[in-house]
Scaffold this motif. Sequence first.
Motif, PDB file in Angstrom:
ATOM      1  N   GLN A 106     -21.851   3.872 -11.243  1.00  0.00           N
ATOM      2  CA  GLN A 106     -23.098   4.620 -11.201  1.00  0.00           C
ATOM      3  C   GLN A 106     -24.265   3.751 -10.730  1.00  0.00           C
ATOM      4  N   LYS A 107     -24.317   2.494 -11.126  1.00  0.00           N
ATOM      5  CA  LYS A 107     -25.429   1.626 -10.729  1.00  0.00           C
ATOM      6  C   LYS A 107     -25.452   1.399  -9.224  1.00  0.00           C
ATOM      7  N   VAL A 108     -24.280   1.314  -8.617  1.00  0.00           N
ATOM      8  CA  VAL A 108     -24.214   1.116  -7.165  1.00  0.00           C
ATOM      9  C   VAL A 108     -24.699   2.370  -6.450  1.00  0.00           C
ATOM     10  N   SER A 109     -24.257   3.531  -6.911  1.00  0.00           N
ATOM     11  CA  SER A 109     -24.685   4.761  -6.249  1.00  0.00           C
ATOM     12  C   SER A 109     -26.178   4.998  -6.429  1.00  0.00           C
ATOM     13  N   ILE A 110     -26.735   4.627  -7.576  1.00  0.00           N
ATOM     14  CA  ILE A 110     -28.174   4.772  -7.782  1.00  0.00           C
ATOM     15  C   ILE A 110     -28.940   3.822  -6.868  1.00  0.00           C
ATOM     16  N   ALA A 111     -28.449   2.587  -6.717  1.00  0.00           N
ATOM     17  CA  ALA A 111     -29.103   1.631  -5.818  1.00  0.00           C
ATOM     18  C   ALA A 111     -29.063   2.135  -4.379  1.00  0.00           C
ATOM     19  N   ALA A 112     -27.944   2.737  -3.968  1.00  0.00           N
ATOM     20  CA  ALA A 112     -27.838   3.292  -2.620  1.00  0.00           C
ATOM     21  C   ALA A 112     -28.788   4.477  -2.449  1.00  0.00           C
ATOM     22  N   LYS A 125     -23.916  -8.846   7.431  1.00  0.00           N
ATOM     23  CA  LYS A 125     -23.290  -9.492   6.273  1.00  0.00           C
ATOM     24  C   LYS A 125     -23.544  -8.693   4.993  1.00  0.00           C
ATOM     25  N   ILE A 126     -24.750  -8.187   4.861  1.00  0.00           N
ATOM     26  CA  ILE A 126     -25.083  -7.397   3.658  1.00  0.00           C
ATOM     27  C   ILE A 126     -24.286  -6.096   3.646  1.00  0.00           C
ATOM     28  N   GLU A 127     -24.139  -5.466   4.806  1.00  0.00           N
ATOM     29  CA  GLU A 127     -23.353  -4.234   4.888  1.00  0.00           C
ATOM     30  C   GLU A 127     -21.883  -4.500   4.561  1.00  0.00           C
ATOM     31  N   TYR A 128     -21.377  -5.645   5.016  1.00  0.00           N
ATOM     32  CA  TYR A 128     -19.998  -6.016   4.685  1.00  0.00           C
ATOM     33  C   TYR A 128     -19.848  -6.217   3.172  1.00  0.00           C
ATOM     34  N   ALA A 129     -20.846  -6.865   2.570  1.00  0.00           N
ATOM     35  CA  ALA A 129     -20.814  -7.066   1.114  1.00  0.00           C
ATOM     36  C   ALA A 129     -20.897  -5.724   0.390  1.00  0.00           C
ATOM     37  N   ILE A 188     -14.803 -13.929  -0.200  1.00  0.00           N
ATOM     38  CA  ILE A 188     -15.424 -14.536  -1.369  1.00  0.00           C
ATOM     39  C   ILE A 188     -16.644 -13.700  -1.736  1.00  0.00           C
ATOM     40  N   GLN A 189     -16.847 -13.478  -3.020  1.00  0.00           N
ATOM     41  CA  GLN A 189     -17.986 -12.688  -3.461  1.00  0.00           C
ATOM     42  C   GLN A 189     -19.259 -13.528  -3.359  1.00  0.00           C
ATOM     43  N   PRO A 190     -20.235 -13.093  -2.568  1.00  0.00           N
ATOM     44  CA  PRO A 190     -21.469 -13.865  -2.459  1.00  0.00           C
ATOM     45  C   PRO A 190     -22.300 -13.742  -3.737  1.00  0.00           C
ATOM     46  N   SER A 191     -23.042 -14.793  -4.018  1.00  0.00           N
ATOM     47  CA  SER A 191     -23.893 -14.781  -5.208  1.00  0.00           C
ATOM     48  C   SER A 191     -25.181 -14.023  -4.913  1.00  0.00           C
ATOM     49  N   GLU A 192     -25.962 -13.836  -5.950  1.00  0.00           N
ATOM     50  CA  GLU A 192     -27.238 -13.135  -5.788  1.00  0.00           C
ATOM     51  C   GLU A 192     -28.158 -13.923  -4.850  1.00  0.00           C
ATOM     52  N   ASN A 193     -28.147 -15.241  -4.989  1.00  0.00           N
ATOM     53  CA  ASN A 193     -28.991 -16.073  -4.115  1.00  0.00           C
ATOM     54  C   ASN A 193     -28.571 -15.955  -2.658  1.00  0.00           C
ATOM     55  N   TYR A 205     -18.653  -4.721  -7.904  1.00  0.00           N
ATOM     56  CA  TYR A 205     -19.719  -3.757  -8.181  1.00  0.00           C
ATOM     57  C   TYR A 205     -21.093  -4.406  -8.210  1.00  0.00           C
ATOM     58  N   LYS A 206     -21.207  -5.606  -8.749  1.00  0.00           N
ATOM     59  CA  LYS A 206     -22.505  -6.286  -8.814  1.00  0.00           C
ATOM     60  C   LYS A 206     -22.969  -6.671  -7.408  1.00  0.00           C
ATOM     61  N   THR A 207     -22.052  -7.154  -6.584  1.00  0.00           N
ATOM     62  CA  THR A 207     -22.383  -7.504  -5.206  1.00  0.00           C
ATOM     63  C   THR A 207     -22.804  -6.268  -4.431  1.00  0.00           C
ATOM     64  N   ARG A 208     -22.102  -5.145  -4.633  1.00  0.00           N
ATOM     65  CA  ARG A 208     -22.459  -3.904  -3.935  1.00  0.00           C
ATOM     66  C   ARG A 208     -23.857  -3.434  -4.343  1.00  0.00           C
ATOM     67  N   GLN A 209     -24.170  -3.557  -5.636  1.00  0.00           N
ATOM     68  CA  GLN A 209     -25.492  -3.155  -6.105  1.00  0.00           C
ATOM     69  C   GLN A 209     -26.577  -4.036  -5.479  1.00  0.00           C
ATOM     70  N   LEU A 210     -26.363  -5.341  -5.482  1.00  0.00           N
ATOM     71  CA  LEU A 210     -27.337  -6.255  -4.890  1.00  0.00           C
ATOM     72  C   LEU A 210     -27.491  -6.020  -3.390  1.00  0.00           C
ATOM     73  N   ALA A 211     -26.389  -5.724  -2.719  1.00  0.00           N
ATOM     74  CA  ALA A 211     -26.440  -5.467  -1.279  1.00  0.00           C
ATOM     75  C   ALA A 211     -27.232  -4.193  -0.976  1.00  0.00           C
ATOM     76  N   ALA A 212     -27.039  -3.160  -1.781  1.00  0.00           N
ATOM     77  CA  ALA A 212     -27.794  -1.918  -1.576  1.00  0.00           C
ATOM     78  C   ALA A 212     -29.290  -2.157  -1.801  1.00  0.00           C
ATOM     79  N   GLU A 213     -29.615  -2.945  -2.818  1.00  0.00           N
ATOM     80  CA  GLU A 213     -31.023  -3.260  -3.072  1.00  0.00           C
ATOM     81  C   GLU A 213     -31.606  -4.086  -1.926  1.00  0.00           C
TER      82      GLU A 213
END
Length: 137
Positions: free
Chosen positions: A63-69, A22-26, A4-9, A32-40
């Motif tokens: 691109q947003k995920v790679s920039i966050a990473a 858990k964050i690394e798994y996400a 299940i995709q976790p929410s931002e909260n 893509y949004k979950t990956r970006q939030l997890a990298a942040e």
Amino acid sequence: MKLIQPSENTIMDWRDVNAVDKIEYALKHGNYKTRQLAAEALEQIGRPSSIPILLNAMNDKIQKVSIAALNALEALGCNDDLVISITRKRFNWVKELRDKEENRKVKKDKKHNIYRWKRASKESFDRVKEQLKKPMR
């Protein structure tokens, strides 16, 4: 762990309790949004054990995920020369993409001077008129 995709909260709660696994798994399996939030979130936690997963996320298609990473790797301040050179090259790639996008916008907004060309039919009509004025032989 469920897919299940976790929410931002949820990700922010994981960040607050330092649930790095858990964050690394996400970051690996999320959208893509979950990956970006997890990298942040990994950037804010700042654990050096997350560097290999962030290096994999750096080559993400989005691109947003790679920039966050990249930002997370830079914030971790890894002293490894290989990681520093990779992130530097990747930041140059991102800068080139942004420059290309900016140039595309500039070219799109640029007004082109379009000159009115002579119509072929008018030109041929004038030529025929001139030939008719000449005496026939």
